[in-house]
Design a protein around this motif. Structure first.
Motif, PDB file in Angstrom:
ATOM      1  N   PHE A 193      -4.704  10.594  -2.865  1.00  0.00           N
ATOM      2  CA  PHE A 193      -4.535   9.167  -3.088  1.00  0.00           C
ATOM      3  C   PHE A 193      -3.685   8.958  -4.338  1.00  0.00           C
ATOM      4  CE2 PHE A 193      -8.672   9.954  -1.173  1.00  0.00           C
ATOM      5  CZ  PHE A 193      -8.655   9.129  -0.060  1.00  0.00           C
ATOM      6  N   HIS A 247      -2.713   5.853  -7.113  1.00  0.00           N
ATOM      7  CA  HIS A 247      -3.082   4.530  -7.597  1.00  0.00           C
ATOM      8  C   HIS A 247      -2.077   4.112  -8.661  1.00  0.00           C
ATOM      9  CE1 HIS A 247      -7.131   5.221  -5.791  1.00  0.00           C
ATOM     10  NE2 HIS A 247      -6.904   6.463  -6.200  1.00  0.00           N
ATOM     11  N   GLU A 266      -1.869  -1.157  -6.966  1.00  0.00           N
ATOM     12  CA  GLU A 266      -1.616  -0.773  -5.573  1.00  0.00           C
ATOM     13  C   GLU A 266      -2.161   0.626  -5.344  1.00  0.00           C
ATOM     14  OE1 GLU A 266       2.009  -0.548  -2.232  1.00  0.00           O
ATOM     15  OE2 GLU A 266       2.450  -1.086  -4.316  1.00  0.00           O
ATOM     16  N   GLU A 267      -2.545   0.897  -4.110  1.00  0.00           N
ATOM     17  CA  GLU A 267      -3.059   2.213  -3.738  1.00  0.00           C
ATOM     18  C   GLU A 267      -2.370   2.691  -2.470  1.00  0.00           C
ATOM     19  OE1 GLU A 267      -7.676   2.049  -5.204  1.00  0.00           O
ATOM     20  OE2 GLU A 267      -7.166   0.820  -3.458  1.00  0.00           O
ATOM     21  N   GLY A 268      -2.277   4.011  -2.350  1.00  0.00           N
ATOM     22  CA  GLY A 268      -1.675   4.578  -1.155  1.00  0.00           C
ATOM     23  C   GLY A 268      -1.815   6.084  -1.146  1.00  0.00           C
ATOM     24  N   GLU A 307       3.068   9.249  -0.233  1.00  0.00           N
ATOM     25  CA  GLU A 307       4.329   8.528  -0.040  1.00  0.00           C
ATOM     26  C   GLU A 307       4.542   7.451  -1.101  1.00  0.00           C
ATOM     27  OE1 GLU A 307       1.190   6.150   1.770  1.00  0.00           O
ATOM     28  OE2 GLU A 307       1.706   8.278   1.944  1.00  0.00           O
ATOM     29  N   LEU A 308       3.447   6.946  -1.674  1.00  0.00           N
ATOM     30  CA  LEU A 308       3.565   5.939  -2.729  1.00  0.00           C
ATOM     31  C   LEU A 308       4.187   6.558  -3.979  1.00  0.00           C
ATOM     32  CD1 LEU A 308       3.142   3.163  -3.906  1.00  0.00           C
ATOM     33  CD2 LEU A 308       0.713   3.713  -4.274  1.00  0.00           C
TER      34      LEU A 308
END
Length: 252
Positions: free
Chosen positions: A218, A220, A229-231, A234-235
């Motif tokens: 994850f 953040h 934002e979280e992802g 790829e973030l």
């Protein structure tokens, strides 16, 4: 399975201009075996989050909760938090003159476990961990962090993590000041600890380069004292390409 649960955490610090709120409602959950990358610009509160969870007296928790396996960390002293399974690798490890690395490590292990490790097994474990981190055996007799290079300090932090086997490890800018070789070795140590003990990891960093070696589950984005934002991985790739401008504009 261990779980660190941070709910609506607010924290302040005293400055020459008065009390300043740094954490403004942080929500985050980390489980065993997960790696959470906390990314954000300078001054966003990432290190404050780390030190507030660990119990640094400079930061005052004004509201919210932090629980580890259902136990209230905020009601514990710093040493109690360590015994509960929390570990902090500091961005700027302090020097401890007069205390050798070997004595420091065994004392820490004894304090965390509540009993001294069997000497023969301990010596083997320390040697193995140092070998994995490409550390000269003579390193064990040096005073803690005294005259250490940036890479040596960070390897020592990961050495502690490997030997203490925490449930949750907070790594505060472990990549700071490392050259490419040291970054790879330190990252291998983090991955090894995760594989061997299923430790849950909060990895605080400005840059994506360490994520080339440690793949987060994850990501953040931390801006203005909270998660913006979280992802997934790829973030981090998007942040590498775009930076944090879009979040800073929103925060302002």
């Amino acid at each position: 399975m261990s779980i660190l649960e941070i709910k609506d955490l607010h924290a302040t610090v005293e400055t020459p201009e008065g009390t300043k709120e740094i954490l403004k409602g942080v929500n985050l959950t980390i489980r065993s075996g997960e790696t959470h990358a906390i990314m954000g610009p300078n001054g966003s509160g990432k290190s404050t989050l780390a030190y507030a969870i660990a119990g640094h007296p400079k930061y005052e928790i004004t509201s919210g909760s932090v629980q580890l396996d259902g136990e209230d960390l905020l009601e514990m002293s710093v040493d109690e938090r360590a015994r509960a399974g929390l570990f902090l690798a500091m961005q700027y490890p302090v020097e401890v003159p007069g205390v050798s690395v070997s004595n420091f490590l065994r004392t820490a292990k004894t304090a965390v476990d509540g009993q001294a490790p069997a000497l023969r097994t301990w010596v083997k474990d320390v040697k193995g961990a140092m070998d994995n981190l490409r550390m000269d055996p003579a390193f064990a007799e040096r005073n803690v962090n005294e005259g250490f290079s940036g890479g040596e300090k960070k390897r020592h932090e990961i050495l502690q993590m490997e030997l203490l086997k925490p449930a949750i490890a907070i790594l505060d800018e472990t990549d700071s000041g490392l050259d490419v070789d040291a970054l790879r070795i330190v990252s291998e140590g983090v991955n090894r600890a995760k594989e061997n003990t299923e430790v849950g990891i909060m990895l605080i960093t400005h840059y994506t380069r360490i994520l080339n070696y440690i793949t987060p589950d994850f990501v953040h984005v931390f801006v203005g004292g909270r998660v913006a934002e979280e992802g997934g991985p790829e973030l981090a790739e998007r942040l590498e390409n775009e930076g944090y401008d879009r979040y800073l504009t929103t925060a302002n």
